[in-house]
Design a protein around this motif. Structure first.
Motif, short mmCIF file in Angstrom:
data_model
loop_
_atom_site.label_atom_id
_atom_site.label_comp_id
_atom_site.label_asym_id
_atom_site.label_seq_id
_atom_site.Cartn_x
_atom_site.Cartn_y
_atom_site.Cartn_z
N VAL B 19 4.24 -20.65 -11.59
CA VAL B 19 4.51 -19.68 -12.65
C VAL B 19 3.28 -19.65 -13.55
CG1 VAL B 19 5.80 -21.41 -13.99
CG2 VAL B 19 6.07 -18.99 -14.51
N GLU B 20 2.80 -18.44 -13.82
CA GLU B 20 1.59 -18.28 -14.63
C GLU B 20 0.44 -19.14 -14.09
OE1 GLU B 20 1.38 -16.58 -17.91
OE2 GLU B 20 3.28 -15.62 -17.41
N LYS B 22 0.56 -21.92 -12.68
CA LYS B 22 0.77 -23.36 -12.73
C LYS B 22 1.87 -23.76 -11.75
CE LYS B 22 3.24 -25.92 -16.00
NZ LYS B 22 3.76 -26.09 -17.34
N PRO B 43 14.89 -33.91 -17.03
CA PRO B 43 14.50 -33.66 -18.42
C PRO B 43 14.04 -32.22 -18.66
CG PRO B 43 12.94 -35.16 -17.31
CD PRO B 43 14.05 -34.90 -16.36
N ASN B 44 13.93 -31.85 -19.92
CA ASN B 44 13.43 -30.53 -20.28
C ASN B 44 12.08 -30.28 -19.63
OD1 ASN B 44 14.78 -31.21 -23.46
ND2 ASN B 44 15.53 -29.65 -22.08
N LYS B 48 13.88 -27.14 -13.46
CA LYS B 48 15.21 -26.76 -12.96
C LYS B 48 15.40 -25.24 -12.96
CE LYS B 48 17.29 -29.19 -16.16
NZ LYS B 48 16.10 -29.66 -16.90
N SER B 50 13.04 -23.01 -13.23
CA SER B 50 12.03 -22.40 -12.36
C SER B 50 12.51 -22.37 -10.92
CB SER B 50 10.72 -23.18 -12.45
OG SER B 50 10.24 -23.19 -13.77
N TYR B 61 8.04 -16.04 -10.66
CA TYR B 61 8.08 -17.38 -10.06
C TYR B 61 7.71 -17.25 -8.59
CZ TYR B 61 10.29 -18.51 -14.46
OH TYR B 61 10.55 -18.66 -15.80
N GLU B 175 22.82 -24.37 -16.66
CA GLU B 175 23.29 -24.76 -17.98
C GLU B 175 24.38 -23.83 -18.52
OE1 GLU B 175 20.60 -26.13 -20.86
OE2 GLU B 175 19.18 -26.94 -19.40
N1 LIG Z 1 7.99 -17.72 -17.52
C1 LIG Z 1 7.25 -18.81 -17.73
N2 LIG Z 1 6.01 -18.71 -18.22
C2 LIG Z 1 5.25 -19.80 -18.41
N3 LIG Z 1 5.66 -21.03 -18.17
C3 LIG Z 1 6.88 -21.23 -17.67
C4 LIG Z 1 7.74 -20.12 -17.43
N4 LIG Z 1 8.90 -20.58 -16.95
C5 LIG Z 1 8.77 -21.93 -16.88
N5 LIG Z 1 7.56 -22.31 -17.32
C6 LIG Z 1 7.07 -23.70 -17.39
O1 LIG Z 1 7.46 -24.37 -16.24
C7 LIG Z 1 7.90 -25.68 -16.54
C8 LIG Z 1 9.31 -25.87 -16.07
O2 LIG Z 1 10.17 -25.11 -16.89
P1 LIG Z 1 11.70 -24.89 -16.57
O3 LIG Z 1 12.21 -23.84 -17.47
O4 LIG Z 1 11.85 -24.67 -15.13
O5 LIG Z 1 12.30 -26.30 -16.98
P2 LIG Z 1 13.81 -26.80 -17.04
O6 LIG Z 1 13.89 -27.99 -16.20
O7 LIG Z 1 14.73 -25.69 -16.72
O8 LIG Z 1 13.93 -27.22 -18.56
P3 LIG Z 1 15.19 -27.13 -19.57
O9 LIG Z 1 16.02 -28.31 -19.29
O10 LIG Z 1 14.57 -27.25 -20.91
O11 LIG Z 1 15.88 -25.85 -19.35
C9 LIG Z 1 7.72 -25.85 -18.03
O12 LIG Z 1 6.49 -26.46 -18.27
C10 LIG Z 1 7.72 -24.44 -18.54
O13 LIG Z 1 6.96 -24.31 -19.72
#
Ligand SMILES: Nc1ncnc2c1ncn2[C@@H]1O[C@H](COP(=O)(O)OP(=O)(O)OP(=O)(O)O)[C@@H](O)[C@H]1O
Ligand SMILES: [Mg+2]
Lengths: 400, 253
Positions: B19-20, B22, B43-44, B48, B50, B61, B175
């Motif tokens: 994503v972006e 990365k 964890p945050n 998940k 993504s 994505y 969630e």
């Molecule tokens: N649209 C986006 N643009 C830029 N970065 C993103 C984007 N979506 C996710 N990320 C990055 O990808 C990584 C994973 O994010 P993701 O939202 O998948 O985490 P998560 O496990 O769902 O977290 P949470 O428990 O907080 O919901 C993070 O570093 C986030 O900043």
């Protein structure tokens, strides 16, 4: 000074009107062309609305307009020309001979015309319908005057139908004057369903008295071209005006809209929500002027123009203008221009809705805040119309 | 419960997602069989959401390599609507608002898409009233614009309402419990339980044990920094609840 007289003078008209007509004819034939550097004319060429005076009579005969009112008995549609001869009717009070070169053409030469007077205190729950049907080719001069007397309250749906063949230099030149007296409430819904490449030059002015309210909803879906100058003067304390516009331009369609909210006195309120959808090679230009006079403190004025671009070949321009001559006012304006948003599109598609249907849903949704003001019977077909007009194949490249 | 002779409803093979620019999912394998309720924790920012977005085909994505197989169909390159058609559903963590489109019109479009033809208005109403009753939602809800000005809990309920109406083969539920009060949580969990069966599978993304007390997953996987770092039975949930994730990151380091 060379005062030429209109070639179509009608002998039985009152002197006052004759004078107006002759002044107007003079303006039409003698006045300079509008300056294209002014915002009002930046996006349309005035030459397009000029008909050589010698040619007018021949092309005027070829265009036809018919008026019809569907309303309860207490309301009657009159022929504006007859009405002027029989009673005092303020023709030209809001759009007079000096208003502009092409408005002057209308004032000089209109015949027939529509006159609707809503008597004091009349309150109607059901909308009344004023149908205007145009046909033929050439030039049509459409003039209407609506006078809503004190305390009256109603909805008028004005439907413009038919087609004016775009041969030669003919076009529809329409002027509407609307007086809304003290305490009256008018919802005016203008639906333009003209077909084909109809060209139009439209000027509308409202005058809104104290504690009176105008809600003005405009819907225009077409591939024709139009230049519209739409304005309301908030003339009495507590006057309110809301303009809600939905434009769907496609093909080579062109829409040049100017709005003018003129706050003349204290405690007046105006709001504009103009939503434009463009497809194919359509072009939209919007210039919106808000003027708040020196004595018009404690007023509020809002203006928003959103443009949704469905094809790569479209163009949208938007210029807000403020002329605020006093303090203590609240003014806000905004413009957005862009394609269908990706996130809602993804959301709908993730629920199984195919891309084309999702786009249709989102475009109808984009126009909903405007079309939502239109009474149900008239609104439903518009949704279908919009959905049918959308050509998802013409859409901007998108990852989805 | 996993029967290796039957092919999984959802299978993810060595999935890498960017994503972006990365890489956020760094090689994930997963298999969900009919009847499965798998909890996905982590964890945050561990990836998940993504993962769930990539499964659904969000253009932001990008799948760099690997594949997604749904009920035997490779859906890796399909548009989101086609994935939905095959039977995938994603209840989003932050569903977007769609101003101007009423819940009723939106749901009607969804049902039309599912069926391949317009659902008669009367039948649609009955279906809607029933499903809304199930989720204890007020009728007036149907006239509001989709997610526009909705409270956190209302958004989650609308996601669940769609899930109930669509009855997907595989539902990824991101969630669904966050922002819900206890009563709403029970209603939502009931909703999930109601549509689970041998022919459905659930991937439940959550941070909290509480919803898992109601939904009772049969397995847990833990995601950290885009990789699965642990998987196990329900007992893992309690361990995470007590100790957090640090002990797992120590294990991966
Ligand atoms: N649209 C986006 N643009 C830029 N970065 C993103 C984007 N979506 C996710 N990320 C990055 O990808 C990584 C994973 O994010 P993701 O939202 O998948 O985490 P998560 O496990 O769902 O977290 P949470 O428990 O907080 O919901 C993070 O570093 C986030 O900043
Ligand atoms: Mg997340």
């Amino acid at each position: 000074m060379n005062v030429s007289i209109s070639p179509f003078e009608v002998a039985q008209e009152p002197e006052g009107l004759k004078n107006l007509r002759s002044k107007a004819w003079n303006v039409y034939t003698q006045a300079q062309f509008p300056d294209r550097a002014s915002t009002l004319w930046r996006f349309s060429n005035p030459e397009a609305f000029w008909v050589i005076p010698e040619n007018i009579s021949s092309i005027l005969e070829k265009g036809k307009i018919a008026y019809r009112l569907e309303a309860p008995n207490e309301l009657r549609l009159s022929d504006l020309q007859e009405a002027v001869s029989n009673e005092s009717v303020p023709v030209g009070a809001l759009v007079g001979p000096e208003f502009g070169k092409f408005e002057a053409l209308n004032l000089a030469l209109w015949k027939k015309g529509a006159y609707l007077r809503v008597p004091e205190g009349v309150r109607l729950d059901q909308p009344v319908v004023l149908r205007k049907h145009i046909s033929g080719e050439g030039l049509i001069l459409d003039r209407s005057l609506i006078h809503v007397s004190k305390g009256a309250s109603l909805t008028i749906v004005e439907v413009l139908e038919g087609e004016l063949a775009g041969n030669g230099n003919g076009y529809l030149n329409a002027v509407e004057e609307v007086l809304i007296e003290e305490g009256a409430a008018l919802t005016l819904v203008g639906i333009d369903l003209t077909q084909g490449k109809t060209r139009a030059f439209v000027t509308v002015r409202h005058s809104i008295g104290s504690n009176a309210e105008l809600k003005w909803v405009l819907a225009r879906f077409g591939e024709g071209s139009s230049k519209a100058n739409l304005g309301a003067r908030l003339a009495g304390r507590g006057a309110k005006s809301g303009i809600y516009g939905a434009v769907f331009g496609f093909g080579q369609g062109k829409s040049d809209i100017h709005t003018f909210h003129d706050h003349a006195v204290k405690r007046t309120f105006s709001n504009i929500d103009l939503r434009v959808v463009l497809q194919d090679q359509a072009h939209s230009a919007y210039t919106g002027l808000i003027r708040i006079d020196t004595d018009a403190g404690c007023s509020e004025a809002f203006q928003e123009n959103r443009n949704l671009l469905l094809s790569g070949g479209v163009r949208a321009e938007s210029i807000p203008e403020l002329e605020i001559l006093t303090d203590e006012v609240q003014c806000k304006h905004g413009v957005t221009v862009g394609p269908v948003e990706e996130e809602p599109l993804f959301y709908l598609m993730s629920r199984g809705v195919p891309r084309e249907d999702a786009v249709r849903l989102l475009v109808v949704g984009f126009l909903e805040p405007v079309l939502g003001h239109i009474p149900g019977d008239f609104r439903k077909p518009l949704d279908g119309l919009v959905a049918n007009l959308i050509n998802p194949a013409s859409e901007i490249e998108s990852p989805l | 419960m996993e029967n290796k002779n039957i092919s999984p409803l959802l299978e993810v093979r060595d999935l890498h997602v960017e994503v972006e620019g990365k890489e956020v999912i760094k090689g994930i394998d997963l298999a969900l069989y009919g009847g499965a309720k798998l909890a996905l924790m982590g964890p945050n920012g561990s990836g998940k959401s993504s993962l769930s977005m990539a499964l659904m085909g969000h253009p932001g994505y990008k799948v760099k390599s690997g594949s997604i197989i749904l009920d035997g169909n490779d859906i890796t390159g399909l548009s989101p609507d086609k994935r939905a058609k095959v039977g995938l559903f994603l209840a989003m963590q932050n569903p977007v608002s769609v101003p101007g489109v009423s819940v009723a019109n939106f749901l009607r479009a969804i049902m039309k898409a599912k069926r391949g033809e317009e659902v008669p208005i009367r039948e649609f109403r009955e279906m809607l009233v029933k499903a809304m009753g199930l989720l204890e939602m007020e009728r007036s809800f149907a006239n509001r614009y989709v997610n526009d000005g909705f409270s956190g809990g209302e958004k989650k309920k609308l996601e669940l309402l769609q899930m109930v109406l669509l009855n997907p083969k595989v539902a990824v539920v991101d969630e669904i419990d966050s922002g819900l009060d206890v009563d709403a949580l029970k209603i939502v969990a009931d909703g999930v339980n109601r549509i689970t069966g041998e022919n459905n599978a659930f991937l439940l993304i959550t941070h909290y044990r509480r919803i898992l007390d109601y939904i009772r997953p049969d397995g847990v996987v833990v995601l950290m920094e885009g990789r699965i770092v642990a998987s196990g039975g329900p007992e893992l949930i309690n361990q995470i609840d007590r100790q957090g994730y640090d002990w797992l990151s120590a294990k991966t380091a």
